[in-house]
Structures are given as structure tokens and as C-alpha cells.
Design an enzyme around this catalytic site. Structure first.
Site, mmCIF file in Angstrom:
data_model
loop_
_atom_site.group_PDB
_atom_site.id
_atom_site.type_symbol
_atom_site.label_atom_id
_atom_site.label_comp_id
_atom_site.label_asym_id
_atom_site.label_seq_id
_atom_site.Cartn_x
_atom_site.Cartn_y
_atom_site.Cartn_z
ATOM 1 N N GLU A 463 -45.010 41.123 -15.301
ATOM 2 C CA GLU A 463 -44.640 42.355 -14.615
ATOM 3 C C GLU A 463 -43.175 42.685 -14.946
ATOM 4 O O GLU A 463 -42.927 43.503 -15.806
ATOM 5 C CB GLU A 463 -44.882 42.207 -13.113
ATOM 6 C CG GLU A 463 -45.033 43.537 -12.423
ATOM 7 C CD GLU A 463 -45.801 43.484 -11.117
ATOM 8 O OE1 GLU A 463 -46.466 42.482 -10.838
ATOM 9 O OE2 GLU A 463 -45.704 44.464 -10.364
ATOM 10 N N GLU A 742 -41.284 36.486 -2.777
ATOM 11 C CA GLU A 742 -41.927 37.797 -2.621
ATOM 12 C C GLU A 742 -42.662 37.893 -1.282
ATOM 13 O O GLU A 742 -42.680 38.934 -0.645
ATOM 14 C CB GLU A 742 -42.929 37.995 -3.773
ATOM 15 C CG GLU A 742 -43.696 39.299 -3.717
ATOM 16 C CD GLU A 742 -44.603 39.471 -4.925
ATOM 17 O OE1 GLU A 742 -44.962 38.448 -5.557
ATOM 18 O OE2 GLU A 742 -44.963 40.620 -5.239
HETATM 19 C C1 BGC Z 1 -44.292 44.297 -7.323
HETATM 20 C C2 BGC Z 1 -43.508 44.758 -6.145
HETATM 21 C C3 BGC Z 1 -43.702 46.227 -6.038
HETATM 22 C C4 BGC Z 1 -45.137 46.396 -5.692
HETATM 23 C C5 BGC Z 1 -45.527 47.773 -5.364
HETATM 24 C C6 BGC Z 1 -45.732 44.528 -7.007
HETATM 25 O O1 BGC Z 1 -46.593 44.054 -7.947
HETATM 26 O O2 BGC Z 1 -44.005 42.998 -7.665
HETATM 27 O O3 BGC Z 1 -42.345 44.206 -5.900
HETATM 28 O O4 BGC Z 1 -42.832 46.929 -5.251
HETATM 29 O O5 BGC Z 1 -45.988 45.828 -6.667
HETATM 30 O O6 BGC Z 1 -46.700 47.770 -4.872
#
Ligand code: BGC
Length: 880
Positions: A463, A742
């Protein structure tokens, strides 16, 4: 004594590559109290010359920041020195300052005459290998100065006579390549020689060409890598020569067989060609390069925040897991790479897998990397000990699994380098609780790992994208820690470049969630307009304005901000804004099983942000003197808030019974004054129902403690922060985190993990609590009427189990400091106000003054002192 401490150009002490007349600021030190600049003088000298090219004369003004040298005309590729002298209100005069140095870039796009050259063809579009290019040039006279401007499609390192130009990594960085391609500017005087010279570059795929984004789409920027650059040589006799990349250059494949952002690198050292970037190398077996078509009107000089190796971290421990894997532990989660030393036979391999955490049995856990391989493969050439480091990839990791290594795995053979956008460290926070200090450490490492040319969500899985929401909620915290203005000002231009004509803001910037060939316009239809995420368009410029007092960012982003507000307004019904593709209170714990969106209704979150952003925009319109817009958007804000109240607040209570609903209503100022106490009460009640624990996500978490402390519940805010059982900030600390997770439940109390589909251990978002440590605990608060800490509000809050806290912040005027220590009910507070600033010191409610060098008066239930610059030590008793 009156002295100039630091002179800065565009907030930097040295700058290479500005295309526009820059701004200057300076920090003054004095030993009097209440010092104000009354006049300054500025001179700008071309390096090496005696006479100034610009002299301001004595300018009678207090202004010591955002100063423009109006009549100064820069020349392309020239090094300038800036000197400042000041006068103050005590009749003192400073000496001339030490210089701050900057190099101008090319001043017009027509000056770029270098073609883009490549060893790749479209057939290579699915291959991410490394290529070398090299060319020769001859200098027939002694050189006075030499400058290089260079860029690439893909990533590059460039060398002159075998020496790398600059310390930068992963250049030219990541931008919306179709609209903006950055180039770098270097002084290469020390690298060129009279006579024959060799100029070369190593190219890789990077963000431009490699696989990117959740869907792993390739070629977001284009299909081939290419290099372009030009050298400006100024001879000692006053003549000049320009050298450009052209078709006389030759190239070949480099030893990098594969290199990509997520997957790592494969390097076959048997393919090395000794001296390939130096004189005397026989390149007769190499082929001539191809010229690649590329627009040059989108070239923009990069002036700051280049990616660099910023920390060297030696291996801390080597151990073998229960499953038999050999692990190198660096003791710190980070973004970057390793330098590995090895002495192997030709064909023997080093294979290193990078990862963040061990599972509950102490074995390697890599599921959360999703498809990212994060693997380095080095193939030895048998020519003795070598040190290898990757060139065009980076990893998020704390541990290495050594899957193959010739010989014994020893600590001294593995050194990690944390890589980050290079930004000056401008703040610190510490306190008497080691757990909070570890939290602060983790916040900083989250920042360093994810300010990676763009503000990324995470540095490890497939990502690593510029998620707007994450950046928005963390930007104020980041601004207290690092000089982030240049970083965000670059990224916000990309945000604007990705905006649809209707004003929709993509979820990630650069936007790799859209197919490369789709028009940006279509994004709007696909729903790229999420509340709290897209609002980065307004909240980040506002935050930069607040922290730096700089209206340039407002001017630069004005149309982008306005377009986003209008986008919401045009789609709102009765000022309630709803739109597909919302994330809600992302990753909150009150979500339904299997959902990440949280229990707070999305239309409520959207409308709350609609009101908040509109309010900020109206203020910014006012700050640049656009009174029309100010009035219009203030009115709009009032209408949105009225509607919010009608729809979501009934009988003094918010219809949604979630922590986040109460928090945003309070923090964004959406409730009527009379309803606030009831909402605060509801928030406390909801907290109690949840055992005193937080269950908010991305939307509620950043403001939770503020919503409490700004509404008379300072102790409750502290208690929330001090919780160390799950879920809480300190729970992660107890579990050994070295960066911010996270998810609150990244690793659950029973040792199991949150779903590997989305479980990063290095996401800065929840680190937004850092802002509260600065603003409420140390009490360093900006004053929006006098932004940039021209006026400071000190309002620290003490708490039972904390014996002290201290923070400093290097503002554009100088050091802002607040430190308190406490013994029983006696508090000893020190604050520092820089020269040319003023402050108010607001003591906690219920304080009794014991000793102070300055007078306090009672104002709105607090003891308040109004002071000028200086250091103030105050003793008071806090009775409640
Ligand atoms: C990211 C997040 C992001 C989110 C939004 C994720 O996969 O890691 O930090 O803001 O998606 O939905």
C-alpha cells in the site's frame, strides 16, 4: 547583546533549487525582556563576490518572517548568501548574521534543453530492472562553479567521475507525474575536472513504472525509465558551457535484475562492471541510448525534504525462532533498508525477508505484508567482502529473516538505515512517565517512517500510499516535531493536481487507485470524495497557516480548497452532505463485526466535516483579504451548522450514541452553547459504559482528549491517556510497540492478531494524540488571530500522577518552550517566549499564584499574564 541566531530561506538553512523568489525569516536572540525588532537590513551576495546584488537598506518594521526581497532578481543556477542585521526597541543593533545559502534552479522551463534518454523500450514495460547510462564531456579551462540539474522517469542516482551527486535517495520522488515531475539541483563543482569527465546515471522503476496500489497496477507514470540532466559549467574566465544528456550516451543493464517499491530487489554482483561510471572504462560493448518523448513544461525544481538515510541503526540481537529461522532484530520498527556485508563464493546468495513483528509463539509474522515481498536477494561474485545496499526499493521492518547467507550470521554484518524525507527536527516533548515518553518516541518514528516523499499510511504492506485522511489527522502533530511546511506544500500541489474539475479529492495522492488511463474527471463518479479524507485539502493548509503564519499556502491552495467546499455544497441537501465511498470513523472499535467503518453515521461525519472545513476556509479567505468569500462561506457555515443541529441534535442530545459523534460535535463547535454540558456528560457516560476505554477510529481519536480538556474534563482526558489496558495508547506500549499501530487491537490481549488483510504496525494516524501532549499538557497553543506563534498562548495542564512535562518548539520566531514540574500541589512552570513574539500565560483553573516575575490578573476564571519575549519562571499552587 542582540544577535541573529539563524537566517532561513523558505524555512530552510540551506536550499538547493528554488525557481521563485524565496521568502526569508530570521531568529533573533537577546538578553533583555520584551524585545521587538524595530528595523532590519538584508543583503544578498552572489557567493564568491564582494558587492551585494541586493541590499534592502534599513527597513523600519517588526516583520522578521515571510520577508520578500522585492526588487531582487535571481539568475538561474547561482549560489546566493543572505545576511541580516537588526535593530530593536532597546536601541541595540546586531552584527551582520552568518549567511544562509541558497542555490537558484532554472528560472524558466525553456532553459531545460536536455532530452530524456533511455535504455528501455515499451517491451520492457513489465520489467523492473536497473539500467546504466553514461556519457563523456570535456572541459578545456579551469572551472569556477558547476551545477547539475537532473531528473528521471523512474528513479535515479547520478554520478560524475564515479562520485554520486548529493546525498539524496529515490529521486526524483513521487508526484502526479503527468502534471508535475520534480528535478534536483546540485552544486557539483567538486566533482568535475578540467579535461575528460564521465557523467552517468543508474535508473530503476520506482513509483513511476513498478507495481503500485492495492490492485497492483503497473506503469502508473509510464512504460520506460529515462534520465535527463544538464550541467552548467562556469569557467574561471567568465565563460560558460552547458552539457546535456543526449544520444551520444551509451547504456546497458545494471546488476539490478529486479527492483520495486513493495517487493524489494534482486542484485547479481556477478554483473558488476568495474569502473562503469568512471574515466577509462571501455564501453564499446554498450549500446547507444534512445531518446524518449517527455513534456518538459511540467518540470518543477525540488527545493527541500529530499529522501535521505537519516539514522543508522546497528543490529541489536540475532536469535533463532522456535521454527528455526535466523532473525536479526534492530529493536526499532522503521522504513528504510539494510547495508549487509558478505563474503561469498560466486553464485552464493544472501536472502533477507523484512518484517515488523513476531507472532505470539515468537515466530516470523509476515501475513500483514499482504502481497509485498519486502525481500532483498544479493548474489555474490566471489571477489571478497562487499557491502550491498538496495538502490530503488525500501522496506518497513524491525526484523530481518535471514533466509540465506554464506557464512555465519553476525551482528556486525547488518546495519539498518532509516530513510525519510529530510526535515529539520523542530520540537520535542517529554514527561515524567516513561510510557508516555515511549509513546512520543513511537509517534516520531511513525512520522519518520511515513513522511516518505509523500505522507504514506504505512511503509510495509503493498500500500504505502498518500492517504489523505491519515495525513490530515496527523499533520498538526507532525508540525510540532519537524519542519513540515515544505513537505506539505509539495504534496498539496499534487493533491490539487489530482482533483477533479468538480472539486472531488482522491483518497490517495498521487492517485494510484484509478487506472492509469482513466481521466481524473471520472474519479468523481467513482466516489473519490470521502469526508475526513478529502478535507485534507482544507485542513492541512489551515494547519500550515496556523503553525507558520504563512499566507502563501492559502494563496497556492485557494482554488483547490474552494473547489472542495463547493463540491460538498453542490451535492448537499438541506446542507446535509452525503456521498458514496465514505470511510466513516475508520477502524473504530464500535463497528459491526467485519466492518471498519464504525457506528457513527456517515452523513453525520460528512456534514460535521463540511461545516468544519467551510469554517476554516472562511477564516483563510479573511486572512488573505478576500472579504467577499469570507462573508459568503461564513454564511454557508452557519447554514450547515443550523442544519446539523436540526438533524442530529435533539433535546440537547446527539442522536448517535457513539463517542465519536459527541467528540466531533464538541471539537468542531457544532452544538449550541447551552447543549455543550449535556453532550460532554453523554461523552463521559459513553466512556464509562465502555469501561473508561476509547473505542473511536480515525475520525474521533485525534480530538478525543481535546474534546474533554476543552470542556472542563482535563482529568478525564489524562485518565484516558494513562489507561494501559486494551484498548488504549499505552496498551501498545505495554505490548512492546516501537511505532504506532494501525489498529487498537493489532495484537490482541490473547496474543492473536487483527486480520492480516489490514494490520500495519507502523501507521501514524493514532499518533495524532501527540498534538494534545503539546497543546494541552505542555500547553503550547497557537493563536489563530496571530498565527505562526507571533502570539503564543501558554496554557499547560497538570495531572495527579504526572510529576512534570516539558516541550519545545522552534517556531519561525525562535524557541517556544514550556516546562512544568509538580510537587504535591505546588507547580513550578517555566515558559520561554522568543524575541519579536508576545504571549499570554494562562494558569489552570483554581490556581493560586505564589511567585512570578510578571503580573497575573483574573480573566474569565483564570489567572492570566500578558508578556513579551523572555524566560518566565512561575510558582503556583493548584488546589483542585
Ligand atoms: C489505509 C488507511 C486509510 C484507509 C482508508 C487503509 O487501507 O491503510 O490508513 O486511511 O485505508 O480507508
Amino acid at each position: 547583546m542582540l544577535a541573529i541566531w539563524k537566517v532561513k530561506v523558505n524555512y530552510l538553512q540551506t536550499l538547493a533549487g528554488t525557481g521563485k523568489n524565496p521568502q526569508f525569516s530570521w531568529v533573533i536572540k537577546a538578553d533583555h525582556y520584551n524585545v521587538v525588532q524595530t528595523a532590519y537590513e538584508m543583503k544578498i551576495i552572489k557567493q564568491g563576490e564582494e558587492l551585494p546584488v541586493y541590499c534592502s537598506g534599513k527597513v523600519y518594521t517588526e516583520q522578521s518572517a515571510h520577508v520578500i526581497a522585492d526588487s531582487f532578481r535571481m539568475e538561474s543556477l547561482t549560489t546566493y548568501e543572505v545576511y541580516i542585521k537588526v535593530w530593536d526597541n532597546w536601541g541595540e543593533i546586531s552584527q551582520w548574521s552568518d549567511p544562509c545559502i541558497f542555490i537558484s534552479a532554472l528560472l524558466s522551463e525553456e532553459e531545460w534543453c536536455a532530452p530524456f534518454i533511455s535504455m528501455e523500450t515499451e517491451k520492457d514495460k513489465d520489467i523492473s530492472k536497473g539500467t546504466y547510462v553514461r556519457g563523456c564531456f570535456y572541459l578545456d579551462k579551469p572551472v569556477k562553479k558547476a551545477y547539475m540539474v537532473s531528473t528521471a522517469l523512474g528513479l535515479y542516482h547520478s554520478y560524475i567521475n564515479g562520485e554520486k551527486a548529493g546525498r539524496d535517495e529515490m529521486t526524483p520522488g513521487w508526484t502526479v507525474y503527468r502534471s508535475r515531475l520534480l528535478y534536483q539541483t546540485y552544486d557539483v563543482t567538486d566533482l568535475v575536472q578540467e579535461g575528460e569527465n564521465v557523467w552517468s546515471a543508474h535508473l530503476g522503476a520506482g513509483w513511476y513504472k513498478g507495481k503500485m496500489g492495492i490492485d497492483g497496477v503497473r506503469n502508473m507514470g509510464g512504460k520506460v525509465t529515462a534520465f535527463s540532466g544538464q550541467l552548467l559549467i562556469r569557467y574561471q574566465d567568465g565563460t560558460t558551457k552547458t552539457v546535456v544528456t543526449d544520444r551520444s550516451w551509451k547504456g546497458c543493464d545494471s546488476p539490478i535484475l529486479f527492483s520495486e517499491i513493495y517487493d524489494g530487489e534482486i542484485y547479481d554482483s556477478r554483473m558488476e562492471q568495474e569502473g562503469w561510471n568512471q574515466k577509462g572504462f571501455d564501453d564499446s560493448a554498450w549500446n547507444y541510448v534512445r531518446q524518449v518523448e517527455q513534456r518538459t513544461d511540467i518540470l518543477v525544481p525540488q527545493d527541500a525534504c529530499k529522501l535521505r538515510e537519516i539514522f543508522r541503526i546497528p543490529a541489536k540481537e540475532i536469535f533463532v525462532t522456535p521454527e528455526g529461522d535466523t532473525i536479526v532484530d534492530f529493536g526499532q520498527n522503521m522504513a528504510g533498508w539494510v547495508h549487509v556485508s558478505v563474503d561469498g563464493k560466486a553464485g552464493e546468495k544472501v536472502v533477507l525477508n523484512h518484517f515488523e513483528v513476531l507472532d505470539s509463539h515468537g515466530n516470523v509474522y509476515m501475513d500483514n505484508l499482504r502481497t509485498a515481498k519486502e525481500t532483498l536477494v544479493y548474489i555474490c561474485n566471489g571477489k571478497g567482502k562487499t557491502v550491498y545496499r538496495p538502490a530503488f526499493t525500501y522496506q518497513g521492518f524491525r526484523y530481518l529473516k535471514v533466509a540465506a547467507y554464506p557464512g555465519i550470521v553476525k551482528k556486525e554484518n547488518f546495519i539498518a538505515y532509516a530513510v525519510s524525507s529530510d526535515m529539520e527536527e523542530i520540537g520535542s516533548f517529554s514527561c515524567s512517565d516513561v510510557r508516555i515518553n515511549q509513546l512520543q518516541h513511537n509517534i516520531e518514528w511513525g512520522l519518520m517512517s511515513n513522511f516518505f516523499d509523500v505522507p504514506t499510511d504505512c511503509p510495509q504492506r503493498d500500500e504505502r500510499l498518500g492517504w489523505t485522511g491519515d495525513a490530515q489527522i496527523f499533520c498538526r502533530t507532525a508540525a510540532y516535531l519537524r519542519n513540515v511546511y515544505p513537505f506539505f506544500s509539495k504534496w498539496l500541489k499534487d493533491l490539487a493536481a489530482e482533483q477533479s474539475e468538480e472539486g472531488a479529492v482522491s483518497h490517495v495522492v498521487p492517485n494510484v487507485l484509478a487506472e492509469p488511463d482513466k481521466k481524473v474527471r471520472q474519479l468523481e463518479k467513482e466516489g473519490f470524495a470521502a469526508a475526513g479524507w478529502a478535507d485534507a485539502a482544507v485542513i492541512i493548509p489551515w494547519t500550515m497557516y496556523l503553525m507558520y503564519g504563512d499566507t502563501r499556502i492559502i494563496e497556492e491552495q485557494y482554488e483547490s480548497m474552494k473547489a472542495w467546499i463547493d463540491f460538498m455544497n453542490n451535492r448537499a441537501e438541506d446542507y446535509i452532505w452525503e456521498f458514496p465511498g465514505q470511510f466513516g470513523d475508520w477502524a473504530s472499535l464500535d463497528a459491526e463485526e467485519g466492518s471498519c467503518q464504525g457506528a457513527t453515521p456517515v452523513e453525520m461525519i460528512s456534514t460535521a466535516y463540511f461545516a468544519y472545513s467551510t469554517n476554516l476556509f472562511a477564516k483563510m479567505a479573511g486572512a488573505i483579504g478576500n472579504t467577499e468569500d469570507k462573508k459568503q462561506y461564513e454564511k454557508l457555515k452557519t447554514l450547515i451548522i443550523d442544519s446539523y443541529r436540526r438533524h442530529f441534535i435533539h433535546g440537547g442530545h446527539i442522536s448517535a450514541r457513539t463517542q465519536t459523534a459527541q467528540i466531533i460535535t464538541l471539537y468542531f463547535g457544532l452544538a449550541e452553547e447551552k447543549d455543550r454540558p449535556g453532550i460532554v456528560h453523554d461523552l463521559l457516560q459513553l466512556l464509562e459504559e465502555n469501561g473508561g476505554h476509547i473505542n473511536t477510529g480515525f475520525i474521533g481519536t485525534p480530538y478525543f482528549c481535546h474534546a474533554l480538556s476543552q470542556n472542563g474534563c482535563v482529568n478525564e482526558a489524562f485518565e484516558l491517556l494513562m489507561k494501559e489496558d486494551f484498548p488504549s495508547w499505552l496498551y501498545q506500549i505495554k505490548m512492546g510497540a516501537t511505532t504506532i499501530w494501525e489498529h487498537w487491537d493489532g495484537i490482541k490481549p490473547d496474543g492473536t492478531m487483527w486480520s492480516p488483510g489490514m494490520n500495519s504496525f507502523n501507521h501514524y494516524a493514532y499518533g495524532a494524540i501527540g498534538e494534545w501532549l503539546y497543546r494541552a499538557v505542555a500547553g503550547i497553543e497557537a493563536d489563530e488571530k496571530n498565527p505562526g506563534y507571533k502570539h503564543i498562548i501558554f496554557q499547560p495542564h497538570t495531572f495527579g500522577t504526572l510529576n512534570g512535562a516539558a516541550a519545545h518548539y522552534e517556531s519561525i520566531y525562535g524557541t517556544v518552550r514550556s516546562a512544568w514540574s509538580k510537587e504535591k500541589e505546588t507547580v513550578f512552570l517555566t515558559v520561554e517566549v522568543p524575541v519579536n513574539s508576545t504571549a499570554e500565560i494562562v494558569l489552570e483553573q483554581g490556581s493560586i499564584l505564589v511567585d512570578s516575575p510578571t503580573q497575573f490578573n483574573s480573566e474569565k476564571g483564570h489567572l492570566v499574564a500578558h508578556v513579551g519575549s523572555g524566560i518566565y519562571q512561575i510558582l503556583y499552587k493548584k488546589l483542585s
